[in-house]
Design a protein around this motif. Structure first.
Motif, PDB file in Angstrom:
ATOM      1  N   GLY A 176       2.485  -0.856 -10.054  1.00  0.00           N
ATOM      2  CA  GLY A 176       3.116  -1.307  -8.867  1.00  0.00           C
ATOM      3  C   GLY A 176       3.288  -2.742  -8.811  1.00  0.00           C
ATOM      4  O   GLY A 176       4.154  -3.315  -8.411  1.00  0.00           O
ATOM      5  N   SER A 180      -0.011   3.874 -10.134  1.00  0.00           N
ATOM      6  CA  SER A 180      -0.937   2.953 -10.541  1.00  0.00           C
ATOM      7  C   SER A 180      -0.763   1.742  -9.931  1.00  0.00           C
ATOM      8  O   SER A 180       0.375   1.410  -9.630  1.00  0.00           O
ATOM      9  CB  SER A 180      -1.235   3.161 -12.042  1.00  0.00           C
ATOM     10  OG  SER A 180      -0.393   2.255 -12.647  1.00  0.00           O
ATOM     11  N   ALA A 181      -1.873   0.914  -9.617  1.00  0.00           N
ATOM     12  CA  ALA A 181      -1.900  -0.192  -9.115  1.00  0.00           C
ATOM     13  C   ALA A 181      -1.141  -1.287 -10.217  1.00  0.00           C
ATOM     14  O   ALA A 181      -0.298  -2.018  -9.867  1.00  0.00           O
ATOM     15  CB  ALA A 181      -3.444  -0.696  -8.976  1.00  0.00           C
ATOM     16  N   SER A 216      -8.636  -4.950   2.376  1.00  0.00           N
ATOM     17  CA  SER A 216      -8.044  -5.868   1.316  1.00  0.00           C
ATOM     18  C   SER A 216      -7.333  -6.902   1.912  1.00  0.00           C
ATOM     19  O   SER A 216      -7.521  -8.086   1.443  1.00  0.00           O
ATOM     20  CB  SER A 216      -6.919  -4.963   0.682  1.00  0.00           C
ATOM     21  OG  SER A 216      -7.595  -3.890   0.020  1.00  0.00           O
ATOM     22  N   LYS A 232       0.703  -1.255  -0.134  1.00  0.00           N
ATOM     23  CA  LYS A 232       0.025  -0.093  -0.025  1.00  0.00           C
ATOM     24  C   LYS A 232       0.830   1.257  -0.094  1.00  0.00           C
ATOM     25  O   LYS A 232       0.438   2.295  -0.604  1.00  0.00           O
ATOM     26  CB  LYS A 232      -1.138  -0.078   1.213  1.00  0.00           C
ATOM     27  CG  LYS A 232      -1.759   1.256   1.450  1.00  0.00           C
ATOM     28  CD  LYS A 232      -2.831   1.155   0.344  1.00  0.00           C
ATOM     29  CE  LYS A 232      -3.847   2.165   0.470  1.00  0.00           C
ATOM     30  NZ  LYS A 232      -4.904   2.323  -0.505  1.00  0.00           N
ATOM     31  N   LYS A 235      -5.110  -0.384  -3.994  1.00  0.00           N
ATOM     32  CA  LYS A 235      -5.065   0.620  -4.432  1.00  0.00           C
ATOM     33  C   LYS A 235      -6.328   1.527  -3.960  1.00  0.00           C
ATOM     34  O   LYS A 235      -6.167   2.754  -3.617  1.00  0.00           O
ATOM     35  CB  LYS A 235      -4.871   0.828  -5.827  1.00  0.00           C
ATOM     36  CG  LYS A 235      -4.411   2.387  -6.255  1.00  0.00           C
ATOM     37  CD  LYS A 235      -3.340   2.935  -5.961  1.00  0.00           C
ATOM     38  CE  LYS A 235      -3.047   4.413  -6.463  1.00  0.00           C
ATOM     39  NZ  LYS A 235      -2.054   4.863  -5.995  1.00  0.00           N
ATOM     40  N   LEU A 287       2.295   1.995  -3.266  1.00  0.00           N
ATOM     41  CA  LEU A 287       1.588   2.330  -4.466  1.00  0.00           C
ATOM     42  C   LEU A 287       1.252   3.775  -4.491  1.00  0.00           C
ATOM     43  O   LEU A 287       0.551   4.404  -5.378  1.00  0.00           O
ATOM     44  CB  LEU A 287       0.066   1.388  -4.330  1.00  0.00           C
ATOM     45  CG  LEU A 287       0.376   0.102  -4.748  1.00  0.00           C
ATOM     46  CD1 LEU A 287      -0.925  -0.479  -4.329  1.00  0.00           C
ATOM     47  CD2 LEU A 287       0.515  -0.091  -6.044  1.00  0.00           C
ATOM     48  N   VAL A 288       1.601   4.708  -3.382  1.00  0.00           N
ATOM     49  CA  VAL A 288       1.712   6.151  -3.267  1.00  0.00           C
ATOM     50  C   VAL A 288       2.066   6.754  -4.489  1.00  0.00           C
ATOM     51  O   VAL A 288       3.137   6.668  -4.783  1.00  0.00           O
ATOM     52  CB  VAL A 288       2.189   6.443  -2.163  1.00  0.00           C
ATOM     53  CG1 VAL A 288       2.077   8.047  -2.132  1.00  0.00           C
ATOM     54  CG2 VAL A 288       1.457   6.173  -0.829  1.00  0.00           C
ATOM     55  N   TYR A 305      -4.356  -6.145  -6.013  1.00  0.00           N
ATOM     56  CA  TYR A 305      -3.514  -4.771  -6.256  1.00  0.00           C
ATOM     57  C   TYR A 305      -4.668  -3.612  -6.517  1.00  0.00           C
ATOM     58  O   TYR A 305      -4.422  -2.436  -6.083  1.00  0.00           O
ATOM     59  CB  TYR A 305      -2.368  -4.898  -7.319  1.00  0.00           C
ATOM     60  CG  TYR A 305      -1.026  -4.917  -6.318  1.00  0.00           C
ATOM     61  CD1 TYR A 305      -0.419  -3.999  -6.183  1.00  0.00           C
ATOM     62  CD2 TYR A 305      -0.853  -6.424  -5.816  1.00  0.00           C
ATOM     63  CE1 TYR A 305       1.081  -4.185  -5.654  1.00  0.00           C
ATOM     64  CE2 TYR A 305       0.270  -6.431  -5.187  1.00  0.00           C
ATOM     65  CZ  TYR A 305       1.070  -5.257  -5.099  1.00  0.00           C
ATOM     66  OH  TYR A 305       2.439  -5.439  -4.221  1.00  0.00           O
ATOM     67  N   LYS A 306      -5.352  -3.837  -7.470  1.00  0.00           N
ATOM     68  CA  LYS A 306      -6.465  -3.028  -7.614  1.00  0.00           C
ATOM     69  C   LYS A 306      -7.399  -2.661  -6.333  1.00  0.00           C
ATOM     70  O   LYS A 306      -7.708  -1.453  -6.031  1.00  0.00           O
ATOM     71  CB  LYS A 306      -7.601  -3.386  -8.774  1.00  0.00           C
ATOM     72  CG  LYS A 306      -6.910  -3.414 -10.078  1.00  0.00           C
ATOM     73  CD  LYS A 306      -8.073  -3.155 -11.237  1.00  0.00           C
ATOM     74  CE  LYS A 306      -7.236  -3.137 -12.538  1.00  0.00           C
ATOM     75  NZ  LYS A 306      -7.094  -1.596 -12.550  1.00  0.00           N
TER      76      LYS A 306
END
Length: 109
Positions: free
Chosen positions: A23, A19-20, A85, A12, A78, A15-16, A74-75
């Motif tokens: 990442g 995009s997912a 999650s 997490k 994000k 991913l800042v 991952y989606k």
């Protein structure tokens, strides 16, 4: 499950600002490098020769389902918070264990 929890929090943070998809791609490249090094260090060359077509088939199917799982995870990571999650990830593990147990019991009988 300890590593899964750490993975979610670290991912997490990773991913800042990206995009997912990016990442996940970068993470997968790192995982590939680690696994290749692990394999080179731990697999004797004689283990490779007896591989059969069925091994390749089942492992490629496993890789395909893993890739799908990672993409959706991952989606979700994000878009949502880590705790939610990760909870879904834990449910996924329980579901897979039960489904696989039933699947292989079907073929074993």
């Amino acid at each position: 499950m300890l590593f899964a929890g750490f993975t979610a929090v670290i991912a997490k943070q990773g991913l800042v600002g990206i995009s997912a998809e990016l990442g996940l791609t970068l993470r997968t490249l790192f995982v590939c490098v680690f696994i290749i090094v692990f394999g080179l260090m731990n697999i004797a060359p004689t283990e490779v020769k007896p591989l059969q077509q069925a091994n390749y088939l089942w492992l490629s199917l496993s890789a395909t389902t893993t890739a799908g799982s990672w993409i959706f995870y991952y989606k979700a990571l994000k878009m949502g918070d880590v705790a939610r999650s990760q909870f879904l990830g834990n449910l996924k593990v329980v579901s897979k264990v039960n489904r696989n147990k039933n699947f292989f019991n079907f073929f074993a009988t």
